[in-house]
Design a protein around this motif. Structure first.
Motif, PDB file in Angstrom:
ATOM      1  N   ALA A   1       0.857  -1.196   0.000  1.00  0.00           N
ATOM      2  CA  ALA A   1       0.000   0.000   0.000  1.00  0.00           C
ATOM      3  C   ALA A   1       0.888   1.240   0.000  1.00  0.00           C
ATOM      4  CB  ALA A   1      -0.905  -0.009   1.225  1.00  0.00           C
ATOM      5  N   PRO A   2       0.506   2.303  -0.703  1.00  0.00           N
ATOM      6  CA  PRO A   2       1.399   3.463  -0.886  1.00  0.00           C
ATOM      7  C   PRO A   2       2.006   4.008   0.404  1.00  0.00           C
ATOM      8  CG  PRO A   2      -0.530   3.669  -2.290  1.00  0.00           C
ATOM      9  CD  PRO A   2      -0.758   2.462  -1.441  1.00  0.00           C
ATOM     10  N   SER A   3       1.251   4.060   1.479  1.00  0.00           N
ATOM     11  CA  SER A   3       1.771   4.616   2.738  1.00  0.00           C
ATOM     12  C   SER A   3       2.094   3.542   3.770  1.00  0.00           C
ATOM     13  CB  SER A   3       0.759   5.600   3.341  1.00  0.00           C
ATOM     14  OG  SER A   3       0.510   6.666   2.439  1.00  0.00           O
ATOM     15  N   GLY A   4       2.017   2.275   3.376  1.00  0.00           N
ATOM     16  CA  GLY A   4       2.263   1.205   4.324  1.00  0.00           C
ATOM     17  C   GLY A   4       1.016   0.877   5.124  1.00  0.00           C
ATOM     18  N   PHE A   5       1.194   0.162   6.228  1.00  0.00           N
ATOM     19  CA  PHE A   5       0.072  -0.150   7.106  1.00  0.00           C
ATOM     20  C   PHE A   5      -0.356   1.116   7.858  1.00  0.00           C
ATOM     21  CE2 PHE A   5       2.246  -4.428   7.304  1.00  0.00           C
ATOM     22  CZ  PHE A   5       1.248  -5.131   6.635  1.00  0.00           C
ATOM     23  N   ALA A   6      -1.649   1.290   7.980  1.00  0.00           N
ATOM     24  CA  ALA A   6      -2.132   2.309   8.912  1.00  0.00           C
ATOM     25  C   ALA A   6      -1.818   1.835  10.330  1.00  0.00           C
ATOM     26  CB  ALA A   6      -3.631   2.505   8.736  1.00  0.00           C
ATOM     27  N   ASP A   7      -1.651   2.799  11.242  1.00  0.00           N
ATOM     28  CA  ASP A   7      -1.273   2.416  12.605  1.00  0.00           C
ATOM     29  C   ASP A   7      -2.285   1.463  13.225  1.00  0.00           C
ATOM     30  OD1 ASP A   7       1.019   3.895  12.452  1.00  0.00           O
ATOM     31  OD2 ASP A   7       0.190   5.662  13.468  1.00  0.00           O
ATOM     32  N   GLY A   8      -3.565   1.667  12.941  1.00  0.00           N
ATOM     33  CA  GLY A   8      -4.594   0.771  13.470  1.00  0.00           C
ATOM     34  C   GLY A   8      -4.467  -0.637  12.912  1.00  0.00           C
ATOM     35  N   GLN A   9      -4.045  -0.744  11.645  1.00  0.00           N
ATOM     36  CA  GLN A   9      -3.858  -2.054  11.036  1.00  0.00           C
ATOM     37  C   GLN A   9      -2.680  -2.795  11.661  1.00  0.00           C
ATOM     38  OE1 GLN A   9      -3.440  -0.748   6.981  1.00  0.00           O
ATOM     39  NE2 GLN A   9      -5.654  -0.806   6.578  1.00  0.00           N
ATOM     40  N   ALA A  10      -1.593  -2.077  11.877  1.00  0.00           N
ATOM     41  CA  ALA A  10      -0.432  -2.700  12.515  1.00  0.00           C
ATOM     42  C   ALA A  10      -0.776  -3.148  13.932  1.00  0.00           C
ATOM     43  CB  ALA A  10       0.740  -1.723  12.537  1.00  0.00           C
ATOM     44  N   LYS A  11      -1.567  -2.344  14.646  1.00  0.00           N
ATOM     45  CA  LYS A  11      -1.972  -2.704  16.003  1.00  0.00           C
ATOM     46  C   LYS A  11      -2.867  -3.943  15.993  1.00  0.00           C
ATOM     47  CE  LYS A  11      -4.313  -0.867  20.097  1.00  0.00           C
ATOM     48  NZ  LYS A  11      -5.015   0.312  20.687  1.00  0.00           N
ATOM     49  N   ALA A  12      -3.784  -4.016  15.026  1.00  0.00           N
ATOM     50  CA  ALA A  12      -4.678  -5.175  14.941  1.00  0.00           C
ATOM     51  C   ALA A  12      -3.886  -6.453  14.673  1.00  0.00           C
ATOM     52  CB  ALA A  12      -5.724  -4.958  13.850  1.00  0.00           C
ATOM     53  N   LEU A  13      -2.909  -6.353  13.779  1.00  0.00           N
ATOM     54  CA  LEU A  13      -2.068  -7.517  13.524  1.00  0.00           C
ATOM     55  C   LEU A  13      -1.329  -7.947  14.782  1.00  0.00           C
ATOM     56  CD1 LEU A  13      -0.445  -6.762  10.031  1.00  0.00           C
ATOM     57  CD2 LEU A  13      -1.780  -8.797  10.626  1.00  0.00           C
ATOM     58  N   THR A  14      -0.693  -7.004  15.447  1.00  0.00           N
ATOM     59  CA  THR A  14       0.184  -7.312  16.575  1.00  0.00           C
ATOM     60  C   THR A  14      -0.568  -7.805  17.798  1.00  0.00           C
ATOM     61  OG1 THR A  14       1.703  -5.584  15.797  1.00  0.00           O
ATOM     62  CG2 THR A  14       1.989  -6.362  18.053  1.00  0.00           C
ATOM     63  N   GLN A  15      -1.693  -7.195  18.108  1.00  0.00           N
ATOM     64  CA  GLN A  15      -2.354  -7.456  19.385  1.00  0.00           C
ATOM     65  C   GLN A  15      -3.563  -8.367  19.293  1.00  0.00           C
ATOM     66  OE1 GLN A  15      -3.190  -3.759  21.396  1.00  0.00           O
ATOM     67  NE2 GLN A  15      -1.115  -2.966  21.139  1.00  0.00           N
ATOM     68  N   GLU A  16      -4.160  -8.506  18.103  1.00  0.00           N
ATOM     69  CA  GLU A  16      -5.393  -9.274  18.009  1.00  0.00           C
ATOM     70  C   GLU A  16      -5.285 -10.484  17.080  1.00  0.00           C
ATOM     71  OE1 GLU A  16      -8.768  -6.744  17.143  1.00  0.00           O
ATOM     72  OE2 GLU A  16      -7.690  -5.015  17.931  1.00  0.00           O
ATOM     73  N   LEU A  17      -4.855 -10.238  15.850  1.00  0.00           N
ATOM     74  CA  LEU A  17      -4.960 -11.276  14.838  1.00  0.00           C
ATOM     75  C   LEU A  17      -3.830 -12.311  14.902  1.00  0.00           C
ATOM     76  CD1 LEU A  17      -6.058  -9.040  11.830  1.00  0.00           C
ATOM     77  CD2 LEU A  17      -7.490 -10.439  13.316  1.00  0.00           C
ATOM     78  N   VAL A  18      -2.605 -11.830  14.869  1.00  0.00           N
ATOM     79  CA  VAL A  18      -1.480 -12.769  14.786  1.00  0.00           C
ATOM     80  C   VAL A  18      -1.340 -13.623  16.053  1.00  0.00           C
ATOM     81  CG1 VAL A  18       0.985 -13.013  14.333  1.00  0.00           C
ATOM     82  CG2 VAL A  18      -0.323 -11.259  13.138  1.00  0.00           C
ATOM     83  N   PRO A  19      -1.624 -13.130  17.266  1.00  0.00           N
ATOM     84  CA  PRO A  19      -1.563 -14.030  18.423  1.00  0.00           C
ATOM     85  C   PRO A  19      -2.471 -15.251  18.270  1.00  0.00           C
ATOM     86  CG  PRO A  19      -1.616 -11.757  19.164  1.00  0.00           C
ATOM     87  CD  PRO A  19      -1.842 -11.729  17.688  1.00  0.00           C
ATOM     88  N   ALA A  20      -3.681 -15.049  17.716  1.00  0.00           N
ATOM     89  CA  ALA A  20      -4.582 -16.189  17.500  1.00  0.00           C
ATOM     90  C   ALA A  20      -3.999 -17.155  16.480  1.00  0.00           C
ATOM     91  CB  ALA A  20      -5.952 -15.688  17.044  1.00  0.00           C
ATOM     92  N   LEU A  21      -3.413 -16.605  15.410  1.00  0.00           N
ATOM     93  CA  LEU A  21      -2.784 -17.460  14.405  1.00  0.00           C
ATOM     94  C   LEU A  21      -1.601 -18.212  14.999  1.00  0.00           C
ATOM     95  CD1 LEU A  21      -2.440 -18.413  11.457  1.00  0.00           C
ATOM     96  CD2 LEU A  21      -0.992 -16.396  11.092  1.00  0.00           C
TER      97      LEU A  21
END
Length: 409
Positions: free
Chosen positions: A158-178
């Motif tokens: 994405a042109p500007s990279g991850f939005a801060d909220g997206q990076a937070k969702a990956l780090t704290q919510e989604l990837v731990p479950a995975l």
């Protein structure tokens, strides 16, 4: 990505993990659903160590736009100092996080964050704009061997990279479950690997399938293979001690590979010896499988001896006894130490037949029962070597060997 979408991705990962989905399926399903929910993932990697006699771990890859013939699962070897993988590992973001105790590292390449790891320059050249590396550690009691964490990396173009909220969702919510689901899948795979490595493929599957009750056994007719190395005692007396284990490994690989290739199961390694069985709908077919394994083994041993002789290492050959009989196949032992193996008079007779190879000066001997069970076209290649008294067997038996000229036709 809103909270509801994140919850849906987490719910899918949880359900897939409980259902026993493999690591590649977990990663692919996770990424596809995350992208559909609005997370601009371009590629992802999940890395987890394992407990395996050869491989140190596995890397699982996903790309939004996969490359032709790209492998989604890679096995990596030991990363000990001096190995071919050690240097690339040492220069990776994961190694940095593990050494410094960190859990996350982000480099937004669109904002000109430093490309201070080699992988970042590569990603920049591919058009990636943001990189996130994550490490989720296990508590000490949750580690298995060197499998003490799940590492992953996530990139976007994405042109500007991850939005801060997206990076937070990956780090704290989604990837731990995975990571938890991947750990479960990896533990199941490790259990299967260990069972098959130490018990044999069929026995390992049976134990994992629930056949662990003491005394649980089945009565079956099988071809029994009992082999050992010629002159092993002399070799151990003459060769340097550090050469003995590599020698055993070399010849065991030749024997086990041949048995497996022909459809047999190696049940036990006994010093320089091996006990295996061949089963089939009819004894004649099982005899054919065992004879095929013997031929494969001789080819492997010949090639092995050529390599070892060139390297100035001791060489030997394999004595083999083949027999047919009824055995009990199952769990035997005490309540806290069981062995999944075969027992019965036929096992002892196979051992005695193999032991007669020295006295008869033959590399392979077949029992009268094996000769009687074999197909007529196979029996054409058998040659009697006379009657022999086998230790522990009441009556002398006629033994046979292979006519190499006839057998090769």
């Amino acid at each position: 990505m809103n909270d509801a979408s994140a919850t849906e991705v987490e719910a899918w990962v949880t359900a897939a993990g409980l259902a026993g989905a493999s690591e590649p399926k977990l990663l692919r399903g996770f990424c596809e659903r995350a992208v559909a929910a609005g997370l601009p993932l371009a590629r992802a990697i999940v890395l987890v160590d394992t407990l395996h006699p050869v491989h140190e771990g596995h890397v699982f890859h996903w790309r939004r736009d996969p490359m032709p013939d790209e492998r989604t699962v890679l096995e990596y070897g030991r990363t000990i100092e001096g190995s071919e993988h050690a240097e690339s590992w040492r220069r990776s973001p994961f190694h940095h996080l593990l050494e410094t105790g960190g859990s996350a590292l982000r480099r937004n390449l669109a904002r000109s964050d430093p490309a201070d790891f080699p992988i970042l320059e590569q990603l920049r050249s591919e058009g990636q704009t943001d990189y996130l590396a994550l490490v989720y550690r296990f508590a000490p009691e949750g580690a298995i061997g060197e499998m003490d964490c799940v590492c992953s990396s996530w990139t976007t173009d994405a042109p500007s990279g991850f939005a801060d909220g997206q990076a937070k969702a990956l780090t704290q919510e989604l990837v731990p479950a995975l990571a938890l689901a991947v750990k479960c899948a990896s533990l199941a795979r490790i259990a299967g690997t260990l069972m098959e490595t130490y018990l044999g493929r069929d026995a390992g599957r049976r134990v994992l399938g629930g056949r662990i009750a003491r005394g649980a056994a089945e009565r079956t007719e099988a071809v029994l293979w009992f082999s050992d190395l010629r002159g092993y005692t002399r070799i151990t007396d003459e060769a340097p001690p550090e050469q003995i284990i590599p020698l055993l490994n070399d010849y065991a690989e030749a024997v086990i590979g041949a048995v497996h290739e022909a459809g047999g199961e190696v049940l036990k390694l006994i010093g320089d010896g091996a006990l295996a069985i061949f089963k089939a709908d009819e004894p004649a077919r099982a005899c054919r499988f065992a004879l095929a394994a013997e031929a494969h083994m001789r080819e492997r041993v010949a090639a092995l001896n050529a390599r070892r002789a060139t390297a100035g290492l001791p060489v030997t050959d394999v004595y083999l006894g083949l027999h047919v009989g009824e055995v009990y196949y199952g769990n035997i032992g005490s309540p806290d130490r069981l062995d999944f193996t075969v027992v019965g008079p036929a096992v002892n007779e196979a051992s005695r037949v193999a032991a007669m190879c020295r006295a008869a000066e033959r590399e392979v001997l077949l029992s009268a029962a094996f000769a009687a069970a074999a197909r007529e076209e196979d029996r054409a290649g058998f040659v009697s070597v006379g009657r022999y008294a086998l230790r522990g067997v009441a009556r002398p038996q006629e033994l046979f060997t292979l006519d190499r000229i006839v057998s090769a036709r």
